[in-house]
Design a protein around this motif. Structure first.
Motif, PDB file in Angstrom:
ATOM      1  N   GLU A 192      18.677  43.011 -16.391  1.00 57.32           N
ATOM      2  CA  GLU A 192      18.286  44.292 -16.975  1.00 57.32           C
ATOM      3  C   GLU A 192      18.095  45.359 -15.884  1.00 57.32           C
ATOM      4  O   GLU A 192      18.514  46.509 -16.052  1.00 57.32           O
ATOM      5  N   PHE A 193      17.481  44.963 -14.763  1.00 59.36           N
ATOM      6  CA  PHE A 193      17.322  45.924 -13.660  1.00 59.36           C
ATOM      7  C   PHE A 193      18.690  46.371 -13.142  1.00 59.36           C
ATOM      8  O   PHE A 193      18.895  47.537 -12.844  1.00 59.36           O
ATOM      9  N   ARG A 194      19.608  45.427 -13.070  1.00 59.13           N
ATOM     10  CA  ARG A 194      20.943  45.794 -12.587  1.00 59.13           C
ATOM     11  C   ARG A 194      21.593  46.794 -13.559  1.00 59.13           C
ATOM     12  O   ARG A 194      22.225  47.758 -13.152  1.00 59.13           O
ATOM     13  N   ARG A 195      21.395  46.546 -14.837  1.00 59.95           N
ATOM     14  CA  ARG A 195      21.996  47.422 -15.856  1.00 59.95           C
ATOM     15  C   ARG A 195      21.457  48.851 -15.760  1.00 59.95           C
ATOM     16  O   ARG A 195      22.217  49.815 -15.845  1.00 59.95           O
ATOM     17  N   VAL A 196      20.135  49.002 -15.590  1.00 61.25           N
ATOM     18  CA  VAL A 196      19.558  50.359 -15.637  1.00 61.25           C
ATOM     19  C   VAL A 196      19.617  51.078 -14.288  1.00 61.25           C
ATOM     20  O   VAL A 196      19.298  52.262 -14.220  1.00 61.25           O
ATOM     21  N   LEU A 197      20.015  50.334 -13.225  1.00 62.38           N
ATOM     22  CA  LEU A 197      20.154  50.998 -11.923  1.00 62.38           C
ATOM     23  C   LEU A 197      21.582  51.497 -11.731  1.00 62.38           C
ATOM     24  O   LEU A 197      22.533  50.862 -12.185  1.00 62.38           O
ATOM     25  N   GLN A 198      21.712  52.601 -11.016  1.00 64.04           N
ATOM     26  CA  GLN A 198      23.048  53.094 -10.673  1.00 64.04           C
ATOM     27  C   GLN A 198      23.654  52.206  -9.594  1.00 64.04           C
ATOM     28  O   GLN A 198      22.925  51.543  -8.861  1.00 64.04           O
ATOM     29  N   SER A 199      24.959  52.243  -9.454  1.00 60.01           N
ATOM     30  CA  SER A 199      25.623  51.477  -8.398  1.00 60.01           C
ATOM     31  C   SER A 199      25.056  51.942  -7.046  1.00 60.01           C
ATOM     32  O   SER A 199      24.941  53.134  -6.795  1.00 60.01           O
ATOM     33  N   GLY A 200      24.645  50.994  -6.215  1.00 63.36           N
ATOM     34  CA  GLY A 200      24.028  51.350  -4.926  1.00 63.36           C
ATOM     35  C   GLY A 200      22.541  51.647  -5.040  1.00 63.36           C
ATOM     36  O   GLY A 200      21.884  51.913  -4.037  1.00 63.36           O
ATOM     37  N   GLY A 201      22.019  51.593  -6.268  1.00 57.92           N
ATOM     38  CA  GLY A 201      20.590  51.873  -6.479  1.00 57.92           C
ATOM     39  C   GLY A 201      19.722  50.879  -5.728  1.00 57.92           C
ATOM     40  O   GLY A 201      20.108  49.725  -5.514  1.00 57.92           O
ATOM     41  N   LYS A 202      18.546  51.338  -5.303  1.00 64.70           N
ATOM     42  CA  LYS A 202      17.670  50.471  -4.505  1.00 64.70           C
ATOM     43  C   LYS A 202      16.529  49.919  -5.342  1.00 64.70           C
ATOM     44  O   LYS A 202      16.029  50.603  -6.256  1.00 64.70           O
ATOM     45  N   PHE A 203      16.145  48.715  -5.002  1.00 61.07           N
ATOM     46  CA  PHE A 203      15.184  47.991  -5.831  1.00 61.07           C
ATOM     47  C   PHE A 203      14.203  47.254  -4.915  1.00 61.07           C
ATOM     48  O   PHE A 203      14.617  46.382  -4.144  1.00 61.07           O
ATOM     49  N   LEU A 204      12.936  47.618  -4.991  1.00 64.55           N
ATOM     50  CA  LEU A 204      11.909  46.911  -4.208  1.00 64.55           C
ATOM     51  C   LEU A 204      11.244  45.884  -5.124  1.00 64.55           C
ATOM     52  O   LEU A 204      10.627  46.242  -6.126  1.00 64.55           O
ATOM     53  N   LEU A 205      11.403  44.626  -4.746  1.00 54.93           N
ATOM     54  CA  LEU A 205      10.886  43.529  -5.568  1.00 54.93           C
ATOM     55  C   LEU A 205       9.793  42.799  -4.791  1.00 54.93           C
ATOM     56  O   LEU A 205       9.997  42.409  -3.628  1.00 54.93           O
ATOM     57  N   LEU A 206       8.637  42.640  -5.434  1.00 57.32           N
ATOM     58  CA  LEU A 206       7.514  41.942  -4.800  1.00 57.32           C
ATOM     59  C   LEU A 206       7.123  40.767  -5.689  1.00 57.32           C
ATOM     60  O   LEU A 206       6.905  40.948  -6.901  1.00 57.32           O
ATOM     61  N   CYS A 207       7.052  39.580  -5.104  1.00 57.33           N
ATOM     62  CA  CYS A 207       6.771  38.376  -5.901  1.00 57.33           C
ATOM     63  C   CYS A 207       5.847  37.429  -5.145  1.00 57.33           C
ATOM     64  O   CYS A 207       5.935  37.303  -3.917  1.00 57.33           O
ATOM     65  N   THR A 208       5.046  36.709  -5.903  1.00 61.31           N
ATOM     66  CA  THR A 208       4.163  35.700  -5.318  1.00 61.31           C
ATOM     67  C   THR A 208       5.001  34.540  -4.766  1.00 61.31           C
ATOM     68  O   THR A 208       5.882  34.031  -5.455  1.00 61.31           O
ATOM     69  N   GLU A 209       4.705  34.164  -3.519  1.00 61.94           N
ATOM     70  CA  GLU A 209       5.513  33.126  -2.844  1.00 61.94           C
ATOM     71  C   GLU A 209       4.845  31.755  -2.971  1.00 61.94           C
ATOM     72  O   GLU A 209       3.626  31.660  -3.178  1.00 61.94           O
ATOM     73  N   ASP A 210       5.654  30.721  -2.788  1.00 60.00           N
ATOM     74  CA  ASP A 210       5.124  29.356  -2.929  1.00 60.00           C
ATOM     75  C   ASP A 210       4.410  28.883  -1.658  1.00 60.00           C
ATOM     76  O   ASP A 210       4.761  27.870  -1.053  1.00 60.00           O
ATOM     77  N   THR A 211       3.420  29.662  -1.252  1.00 55.52           N
ATOM     78  CA  THR A 211       2.590  29.319  -0.092  1.00 55.52           C
ATOM     79  C   THR A 211       1.206  28.922  -0.626  1.00 55.52           C
ATOM     80  O   THR A 211       0.956  28.998  -1.839  1.00 55.52           O
ATOM     81  N   TRP A 212       0.296  28.555   0.280  1.00 54.35           N
ATOM     82  CA  TRP A 212      -1.055  28.201  -0.179  1.00 54.35           C
ATOM     83  C   TRP A 212      -1.764  29.403  -0.811  1.00 54.35           C
ATOM     84  O   TRP A 212      -2.396  29.285  -1.858  1.00 54.35           O
ATOM     85  N   THR A 213      -1.633  30.564  -0.184  1.00 51.34           N
ATOM     86  CA  THR A 213      -2.287  31.742  -0.776  1.00 51.34           C
ATOM     87  C   THR A 213      -1.611  32.101  -2.104  1.00 51.34           C
ATOM     88  O   THR A 213      -2.279  32.509  -3.056  1.00 51.34           O
ATOM     89  N   GLY A 214      -0.287  31.908  -2.148  1.00 52.87           N
ATOM     90  CA  GLY A 214       0.427  32.162  -3.399  1.00 52.87           C
ATOM     91  C   GLY A 214      -0.058  31.248  -4.512  1.00 52.87           C
ATOM     92  O   GLY A 214      -0.190  31.663  -5.671  1.00 52.87           O
ATOM     93  N   ALA A 215      -0.346  29.984  -4.158  1.00 53.94           N
ATOM     94  CA  ALA A 215      -0.829  29.035  -5.173  1.00 53.94           C
ATOM     95  C   ALA A 215      -2.181  29.489  -5.739  1.00 53.94           C
ATOM     96  O   ALA A 215      -2.424  29.403  -6.948  1.00 53.94           O
ATOM     97  N   TRP A 216      -3.031  30.023  -4.862  1.00 53.41           N
ATOM     98  CA  TRP A 216      -4.326  30.536  -5.360  1.00 53.41           C
ATOM     99  C   TRP A 216      -4.119  31.755  -6.265  1.00 53.41           C
ATOM    100  O   TRP A 216      -4.771  31.902  -7.304  1.00 53.41           O
ATOM    101  N   CYS A 217      -3.199  32.628  -5.865  1.00 50.74           N
ATOM    102  CA  CYS A 217      -2.908  33.809  -6.708  1.00 50.74           C
ATOM    103  C   CYS A 217      -2.401  33.355  -8.067  1.00 50.74           C
ATOM    104  O   CYS A 217      -2.761  33.927  -9.106  1.00 50.74           O
ATOM    105  N   SER A 218      -1.550  32.326  -8.050  1.00 46.24           N
ATOM    106  CA  SER A 218      -1.011  31.795  -9.294  1.00 46.24           C
ATOM    107  C   SER A 218      -2.145  31.365 -10.234  1.00 46.24           C
ATOM    108  O   SER A 218      -2.123  31.630 -11.432  1.00 46.24           O
TER     109      SER A 218
END
Ligand SMILES: C[S@@+](CC[C@H](N)C(=O)[O-])C[C@H]1O[C@@H](n2cnc3c(N)ncnc32)[C@H](O)[C@@H]1O
Length: 232
Positions: A157-183
């Motif tokens: 969906e993000f690809r669809r609504v972005l223009q060609s060459g559009g920029k996308f900043l994605l932030l996600c919880t990682e599978d680290t120990w701190t990430g597990a606590w956030c989860s």
């Protein structure tokens, strides 16, 4: 179980099981209710305590994720509007920011923080975006895709609504120990960096540049996966 498997399994055991033990609709309801309630109200405080509120400014600026030439931007799962505020600060006058969230109360918090000058707000789900193809030249999606069992419908969906060459900043919880606590705290899953990259590339994005809040975060692998993608 080998010795090297053990920490990984402990980490996995620490992660929230809420997504795995509910149907997609029940889980979405849980997430909405969670953010509608006190936990959502506390995101401003938790952002301050974890430093995310001030560190976010290191990500969205002309030296990092640069929106200084963008005219139409999307803040997906905007929460209390932290990233919209920064995009508005660095984008040209006259540019437009659309912020959306699943939680009506989070949207209200974003609206009261930002006002309506150059901003529009919508209730929407990241897997079904109510926008026309190519509507945006930039998008930010911060700490939202960890609420999806499979991120690919949303990435498409993000690809669809972005223009060609559009920029996308994605932030996600990682599978680290701190990430597990956030989860645990936020009832979400985590992502392995390689796994997320494969998903992004499969859905038509180039993995352009990884960011960290600081050198300290980079050295200790803290702060989650923060990556700039480019819409192919
Ligand atoms: C951890 S908060 C992050 C908020 C904001 N992006 C930030 O970084 O400050 C996650 C937000 O994603 C929203 N959210 C969760 N699942 C969503 C979905 N499927 N569609 C849209 N928003 C969602 C929640 O309501 C919440 O406001």
């Amino acid at each position: 179980m080998t010795t090297s498997d053990k920490p990984k399994s402990l980490k996995k055991a620490l992660e929230s099981r809420q997504m795995a033990t509910r149907s997609p609709d029940e889980y979405r309801h849980l997430v909405r209710t969670h953010y509608d309630g006190p936990a959502g109200a506390l995101t401003a405080v938790s952002g301050f305590l974890t430093g995310h509120e001030s560190l976010a400014g290191r990500l969205i600026n002309p030296g990092a994720f640069d929106v200084s030439k963008c005219t139409s931007m999307l803040d997906a799962g905007c929460g209390n509007g932290r990233y919209s505020v920064l995009m508005r600060k660095h984008a040209p006058a006259g540019s437009r920011i659309v912020a959306f969230d699943l939680s009506m109360n989070m949207l209200a918090r974003a609206r009261s923080r930002m006002g309506t000058d150059r901003n529009a707000f919508a209730a929407a789900d990241v897997t079904r975006l109510p926008f026309v193809d190519g509507a945006f030249d930039a998008a930010v999606c911060g700490w939202v895709l960890e609420h999806l069992p499979d991120p690919r419908p949303s990435l498409r969906e993000f690809r669809r609504v972005l223009q060609s060459g559009g920029k996308f900043l994605l932030l996600c919880t990682e599978d680290t120990w701190t990430g597990a606590w956030c989860s645990r705290l936020w009832h979400c899953r985590t992502y392995n960096r390689g796994e997320l990259r494969r998903y992004a590339e499969e859905c038509g994005f180039a993995w352009t540049r990884e960011h960290y809040f600081s050198g300290f975060h980079r050295a200790l692998r803290l702060g989650g996966i923060i990556v700039e993608l480019s819409r192919i």
